[in-house]
Design an enzyme around this catalytic site. Sequence first.
Site, mmCIF file in Angstrom:
data_model
loop_
_atom_site.group_PDB
_atom_site.id
_atom_site.type_symbol
_atom_site.label_atom_id
_atom_site.label_comp_id
_atom_site.label_asym_id
_atom_site.label_seq_id
_atom_site.Cartn_x
_atom_site.Cartn_y
_atom_site.Cartn_z
ATOM 1 N N CYS A 129 42.097 21.680 21.272
ATOM 2 C CA CYS A 129 43.195 21.967 20.335
ATOM 3 C C CYS A 129 42.657 22.560 19.041
ATOM 4 C CB CYS A 129 43.975 20.695 20.001
ATOM 5 S SG CYS A 129 44.736 19.950 21.435
ATOM 6 N N ARG B 252 50.067 22.018 27.015
ATOM 7 C CA ARG B 252 49.957 23.214 26.158
ATOM 8 C C ARG B 252 51.058 24.197 26.560
ATOM 9 N NH1 ARG B 252 45.042 22.263 23.788
ATOM 10 N NH2 ARG B 252 43.729 20.915 25.058
#
Length: 235
Positions: free
Chosen positions: A51, A134
């Site tokens: 991330c 995601r």
Amino acid sequence: MEEIITSMPRIGDPAPEFKAITTQGNLNFPKDYSGSWVILFSHPADFTPVCTSEFMTFAKLEDEFAEANCKLVGLSVDGLYSHIAWLRTIKEKIIYKGMKEVEVKFPLIEDITMEVAKKYGMIQPGESATKAVRAVFFIDPKGIIRTIVYYPLNVGRNFEELYRVLIALRTSDAFGVATPADWKPGDDVIVPTAGSCGVAKERMENTVDMTCYDWFFCTKKLEKEKIFEEILMKN
Ligand code: BEZ
């Protein structure tokens, strides 16, 4: 296991509405982005390496997306103070692919209750019941979802591809064409398939501004400069 009720918005649906707190203040979505393209994307958790690399990459590309009239909004099911601390750490300490002192200026939504994540189908229990996958939602200036992309927890996204998708959507809207496999601005585009016998015949006889290999497969040139002239800083 507790059942997780989640909806899965689809391409062509209006973007589900929500109000939220972000690292840049309050947000009324998608209303605040009316008239502009917006990419709403989720990530699994703050203070995680994949991330972090994604946020740095997106922050680096933010101006390029802005030039194509597209804003960015992130989300994870962490709280506001965690978001603030994580973004500060990224700026102060992390170096990735030569990027350093990266300041994330786009809003990051706090979603501890998972209300927004569930509305957008970002919680996919087979992958994780506690972290968002995601997800990437491309939403047009009228608030309609135009593309959805999902990646799992352990694979970082390709941001050049996300930019390419945005430009392809905008090219398709502006010029009434489709874009073929692996298309990049400057490559030939696809002329919409003929919808009648008359048009099919015309297509095969037209050798002026398109190349038809058969009545259903016609391409034409579209210069990169023409595309960017048309779409940059416009809706
Ligand atoms: C990461 O961003 O590094 C990550 C987050 C959740 C699961 C796996 C990796």
